[in-house]
Design an enzyme around this catalytic site. Sequence first.
Site, PDB file in Angstrom:
ATOM      1  N   THR A 326       0.830  -1.203   0.000  1.00 29.89           N
ATOM      2  CA  THR A 326       0.000   0.000   0.000  1.00 29.89           C
ATOM      3  C   THR A 326       0.866   1.255   0.000  1.00 29.89           C
ATOM      4  OG1 THR A 326      -0.084   0.345   2.400  1.00 29.89           O
ATOM      5  CG2 THR A 326      -1.712  -1.167   1.451  1.00 29.89           C
ATOM      6  N   ASP A 327       0.304   2.344  -0.500  1.00 26.35           N
ATOM      7  CA  ASP A 327       0.857   3.658  -0.203  1.00 26.35           C
ATOM      8  C   ASP A 327       0.593   3.914   1.288  1.00 26.35           C
ATOM      9  OD1 ASP A 327       2.032   6.134  -0.551  1.00 26.35           O
ATOM     10  OD2 ASP A 327       0.770   6.716  -2.235  1.00 26.35           O
ATOM     11  N   ASP A 328       1.154   4.977   1.811  1.00 22.14           N
ATOM     12  CA  ASP A 328       1.016   5.272   3.234  1.00 22.14           C
ATOM     13  C   ASP A 328      -0.460   5.325   3.636  1.00 22.14           C
ATOM     14  OD1 ASP A 328       1.272   6.138   5.825  1.00 22.14           O
ATOM     15  OD2 ASP A 328       1.934   8.168   5.300  1.00 22.14           O
ATOM     16  N   MET A 329      -0.825   4.528   4.622  1.00 21.99           N
ATOM     17  CA  MET A 329      -2.221   4.465   5.060  1.00 21.99           C
ATOM     18  C   MET A 329      -2.617   5.647   5.934  1.00 21.99           C
ATOM     19  SD  MET A 329      -3.381   1.760   3.573  1.00 21.99           S
ATOM     20  CE  MET A 329      -4.879   1.295   4.449  1.00 21.99           C
TER      21      MET A 329
END
Length: 582
Positions: A326-329
Amino acid sequence: MKLILCCVRSVRVLLFSVFCVSAFLIVSPVSAQDVASRHKENTIPPEVQIDFWSDYPNELLARSLVDRMTDEELYAQILMFGWAGAEPEKLLYQWVGGRGLGSVKVFGWNTDDINLVAKSISSLQKSAASRRFKIPLFVATDQEGGWIRHVKGETANTPGNMAIGASGYPADAWYSAYYISREIKALGINMNFAPPVDLFTNHDSTIIGTRSFGENPQKVGLLGGAFAAGSIAAGVIPTAKHFPGHGDTDSDSHIKLPVIDVDFETFKKRELVPFIYLIKENIPAVMSGHLSFPKIDSSGAPASLSKYFLTDLLRGELGYKGLIITDDMMMNGDTLYAGSLSNAFRMAIEAGNDIVISSTTARLNEALWTNNLSLMQQDELFRERIKDAAYNVIKAKLDYFKGGNAAPLYPDASSVSHHIPDKEGQLFFLEQACRSITFFKQGEVPLLSENAGSVLLAGSLPKFFEAGRKRYPDCAEFRFSYEPGPNETAWMSENIVKTAAGYDTVIICVSSERSAAIAQALKPLGKKVIVLSIMTPSYSFALDWADSILAGYSYSPYTFEALFGALNGEYTVRGTLPYTAQ
């Protein structure tokens, strides 16, 4: 040394470079047949003690490790946390040594002292090695080149991806990644969240901009593949991002969820093309973006939380086999949709991500941990999804760390200065910057010191003035902020006219809409004005009344040297704009 000397060199052509991504696939040190002869069922008996470094085929060892892990160990293995401050705090060590956190990320706010970065990584890896299975950490960062350079200090400030797109050479992409990766590898960083293969479709985008190789899908795929191959050759895992494509929006997913309203046919012929290319070349990791495509997934969910995008499309239809990260959550693009960070983590896991990132270290009792750990015990499908993700992570680690070209687990901080800055890389990045420079408008060039008359340099960055003074030693300077506010823009626009009245030639650096407005104020003077465009050159297109406009695509010191070298006639400019001017 004159730039002409470095720029007339033949470009280093690596015909094999764009086909080298498959080199990530590692031959297991022990064949499955050997183990099968020892254990007829091709399993490791439970009474045999194993850890990450045990001598078994990677698939068998990865499966055996996850079968023996607790729920806490499985879940922790698929999490990646960053830390605030110059050094990791005690809390992060509690996650690594106490819970078996699988990965950490180095962000830009703790990297000015690269010796301390190396010490921190070594210390964290030692903490991971103290656990019963001795599983090392993936240590990641964002070192794309250009203005996304999270590891700072003495690392190379490179021309970046749009400059690579302007030169058009896959070898430039390959070597850029190679030298960037050699530097971060010396610090113990083994994974890079690059290359971005987002298309520069929306020219108003400030979040993508010069991070893109350009707008042509095939060319972006080719350059992205070369970049990935160079990274692998240096021993760092590349990550293609932001799936399925961040290029057709001017919204920033840090702030809100971008909605890209395209149909599937357009999407297939445009956004998907670079990813399809990289999947065919066995890219080892893909980052999912917080991006909504409502005409493709009618739920409107961000792709990072969408089972359709990650499991059905990426895994199923496109046949992708590597890690999904994921990209930063902590970005609003996903949490606003999910309703809470805990729900966002759950949805990301269910969608098909193998590693879930938080830019900050979670508290030990945070809901993203307790709620999802509890769900593992209640929902067997959810537990199996986490177990599958943990297997993917551990198998990738085995392939990498036992592959013979891995970053050091315990980097020696005392030797960092021998590797950073990379001496070969310094020469290459100057050459690459020269190949990227583009004339948007060519007037009376070369502009030599003896025929330029009195010269005024106008801009904001020290390297701009430093490179300019080398060619025009008697120049005067007019300085303004790199990001001027509206009041400063108005004040500088008025005062630059007064200052420029006393000079024959004005060379002004334009990096934004407001610096372009300051340059626009010079038009009525009728002076010779030369625009050196850095970052997205679109801001300079309206300045077509200027004598010359040169595009450099970055604020790298190499770019400023190349821009002034081009203006001074030190080499032939051959770069081309990597997107359509509007």
